[in-house]
Scaffold this active site. Structure first.
Site, mmCIF file in Angstrom:
data_model
loop_
_atom_site.group_PDB
_atom_site.id
_atom_site.type_symbol
_atom_site.label_atom_id
_atom_site.label_comp_id
_atom_site.label_asym_id
_atom_site.label_seq_id
_atom_site.Cartn_x
_atom_site.Cartn_y
_atom_site.Cartn_z
ATOM 1 N N LYS A 190 0.897 -1.264 -0.128
ATOM 2 C CA LYS A 190 0.043 -0.034 -0.122
ATOM 3 C C LYS A 190 0.945 1.293 -0.118
ATOM 4 O O LYS A 190 2.005 1.127 0.536
ATOM 5 C CB LYS A 190 -0.786 -0.084 1.202
ATOM 6 C CG LYS A 190 -1.757 1.521 1.605
ATOM 7 C CD LYS A 190 -2.450 1.233 2.780
ATOM 8 C CE LYS A 190 -3.126 2.607 2.787
ATOM 9 N NZ LYS A 190 -3.962 2.561 4.163
ATOM 10 N N GLU A 240 -8.378 12.249 13.118
ATOM 11 C CA GLU A 240 -7.591 11.049 13.286
ATOM 12 C C GLU A 240 -6.682 11.238 14.594
ATOM 13 O O GLU A 240 -5.879 12.244 14.347
ATOM 14 C CB GLU A 240 -6.613 10.548 12.269
ATOM 15 C CG GLU A 240 -6.001 9.332 12.371
ATOM 16 C CD GLU A 240 -5.223 8.739 11.186
ATOM 17 O OE1 GLU A 240 -4.665 7.651 11.185
ATOM 18 O OE2 GLU A 240 -5.615 9.299 10.030
ATOM 19 N N GLU A 284 -7.872 -2.147 3.288
ATOM 20 C CA GLU A 284 -7.269 -1.082 3.417
ATOM 21 C C GLU A 284 -7.097 -0.493 4.971
ATOM 22 O O GLU A 284 -5.972 -0.293 5.587
ATOM 23 C CB GLU A 284 -7.503 0.520 2.721
ATOM 24 C CG GLU A 284 -6.818 1.484 3.001
ATOM 25 C CD GLU A 284 -7.351 2.823 2.269
ATOM 26 O OE1 GLU A 284 -6.988 3.784 2.561
ATOM 27 O OE2 GLU A 284 -8.346 2.500 1.555
ATOM 28 N N GLU A 416 -11.984 10.807 -4.335
ATOM 29 C CA GLU A 416 -12.009 10.630 -3.004
ATOM 30 C C GLU A 416 -11.151 12.107 -2.340
ATOM 31 O O GLU A 416 -11.694 12.598 -1.288
ATOM 32 C CB GLU A 416 -11.106 9.430 -2.522
ATOM 33 C CG GLU A 416 -10.969 9.323 -0.913
ATOM 34 C CD GLU A 416 -10.127 8.064 -0.351
ATOM 35 O OE1 GLU A 416 -9.323 8.125 0.338
ATOM 36 O OE2 GLU A 416 -10.625 6.994 -1.208
ATOM 37 N N LYS A 420 -12.095 14.955 0.195
ATOM 38 C CA LYS A 420 -11.501 15.115 1.474
ATOM 39 C C LYS A 420 -10.978 16.776 1.569
ATOM 40 O O LYS A 420 -11.267 17.426 2.454
ATOM 41 C CB LYS A 420 -10.259 14.246 1.771
ATOM 42 C CG LYS A 420 -10.592 12.843 1.977
ATOM 43 C CD LYS A 420 -9.059 12.135 2.034
ATOM 44 C CE LYS A 420 -9.421 10.439 2.221
ATOM 45 N NZ LYS A 420 -8.488 9.715 2.362
#
Length: 433
Positions: A190, A240, A284, A416, A420
């Protein structure tokens, strides 16, 4: 209880005491009252002293406004060592940001700190000198004399006259193709790739007003603002957590996997349920979980991974799994080294993904995807510096990234990062904020 004005007057009086003509550190504090008019961000950014650092925990219970640097630290290691030297001062906090490459930080012991925990707030004034506390008390008096009354956070009319994506959309498609080829060839599992959007306005952008506008609408987020000087700032509203430590108890999380949000409640719920079941997003997220657990396992006790949750934000929804454990001993420098950058902002294997980003991403991340927060003897907390922007006079650089795994589609990933970036972008492209 005291207003901020009265509290500052009391701190001025406290500086009339006799201080040693010798090295040392002192912390003076005064409780302050809170009201609907109390706004640490407005007070902080009314000042013309730097650096300034504002930080609010995502549940709103912990808030910091730090002003002026008594000591600067270029690494979290150095900041931790300083706190260890003054272990008899457990309420000291060192605040600031760590860069994407965690060996670089901009952390400081503030001269003055407005701190709120729950419904209680204090002003802390710090004195520090390697030669004479008596001399530093005089410097502190001069510092307090320069403070200005709090003003309302500014509203602005912004006129955008220029916009540039780096990479461009065709370049993004080439970058994703390069990444997915590397993944297919098992060079990595990834990689998280990012885009910046540079916006140019006809007048200087108020970082304080931008932060205030984001704080109003981007709920369930950490809010942070690092003002380096009158012309340069870095800010964001991030969902986060990187880590939270209370004594030896450590809380971190895997926030990876994204779908759009929707103003219709049922539609938003349906999108969230799809995210919980989608194979690509689950893979993911689990890659991040497994990576965090592997990094922590030699330094902690038992690791608990909590069931997945949906985190609903203004423009997007995320998949989150919380990870709880116990450290063998309190060590924030070790936490930073183990956890940053996570697989959610860099990729896997970490070193290979970091090298891929350095080689192929066409801009420097600097503070983006680093972390913002504080350390102290008893506790520490940092958020991941996502959903962020750099403000330089009349220029704003917006950052957004996407996790690329096997099967990633370049057009979907572009959408995406559009979603964001919209969390901050829409605040700038409205008539006012």
């Amino acid at each position: 209880m005291n207003s901020v004005v009265v509290a500052l007057q009391q701190l001025q009086l406290a500086l009339n005491a006799e201080f040693a003509d010798a090295p040392g550190l002192e912390q003076l504090s005064v409780a302050i009252s809170l009201s609907d008019a109390s706004d640490a961000l407005a007070w902080l950014t009314s000042q013309r002293l730097y650096p300034q650092f504002y930080w609010q925990q995502r549940n709103g219970d912990d808030e910091i406004a730090a002003l002026g640097a008594l000591r600067n630290f270029e690494t979290l290691d150095a900041a931790s060592a300083f706190l260890n030297d003054y272990a008899d001062q457990p309420t000291l906090r060192i605040t600031g940001v760590n860069a994407f490459s965690p060996t670089t930080s901009c952390l400081f012991l503030p001269r003055l700190e407005w701190r709120r925990i729950g419904g209680s707030a204090y002003l802390y004034l710090h004195l520090y000198s390697e030669t004479s506390l008596q001399d530093d008390a005089r410097e502190a008096r001069h510092f307090l004399e320069q403070l200005l009354p709090a003003k309302l956070l500014p509203s602005q009319r912004l006129n955008c006259v220029g916009e540039q994506h780096i990479p461009t959309q065709p370049e993004w498609h080439q970058l994703i193709e390069r990444a997915t080829t590397a993944i297919e060839q098992h060079e990595l599992d990834k990689v998280v790739l990012a885009r910046v959007t540079d916006l140019q306005f006809t007048s200087a952008v108020s970082a304080a007003g931008f932060m205030a506008a984001s704080r109003r609408v981007n709920l369930n987020c950490y809010h942070f603002l690092m003002v380096f000087d009158a012309s340069h700032a870095f800010l964001g509203s991030s969902p986060e957590r990187l880590w939270r430590r209370i004594d030896c108890a450590l809380r971190t999380e895997a926030l990876a996997g994204t779908v759009s949000n929707h103003p219709d409640e049922h539609r938003a719920w349906s999108l969230g349920q799809w995210l919980l079941k989608d194979d690509k997003n689950q893979r993911e997220n689990m890659l991040v979980v497994e990576d965090i657990c592997q990094r922590l396992q030699k330094s902690v006790g038992a690791i608990d991974v909590l069931p997945p949750q949906i985190v609903r934000l203004r423009k997007v929804q995320h998949l989150r799994r919380c990870i709880w454990t116990e450290l063998a001993k309190p060590d924030d420098a070790q936490c930073l080294a183990l956890l940053q950058p996570t697989a959610a902002v860099a990729g896997l294997p970490r070193d290979v993904a970091h090298q891929f980003i350095t080689q192929y991403e066409p801009f420097e991340r600097e503070w983006y995807a680093g972390s913002a927060g504080y350390i102290s003897q008893r506790q520490a907390e940092f958020c991941v510096a996502l959903r962020s922007a750099k403000v330089t006079n009349n220029m704003v650089r917006l950052y957004a990234g996407a996790g690329i795994v096997a099967g990633s589609d370049a057009a979907e990933e572009w959408q995406e990062i559009e979603n964001k970036a919209a969390g901050l972008r829409t605040l700038l492209t409205k008539t006012t904020f």
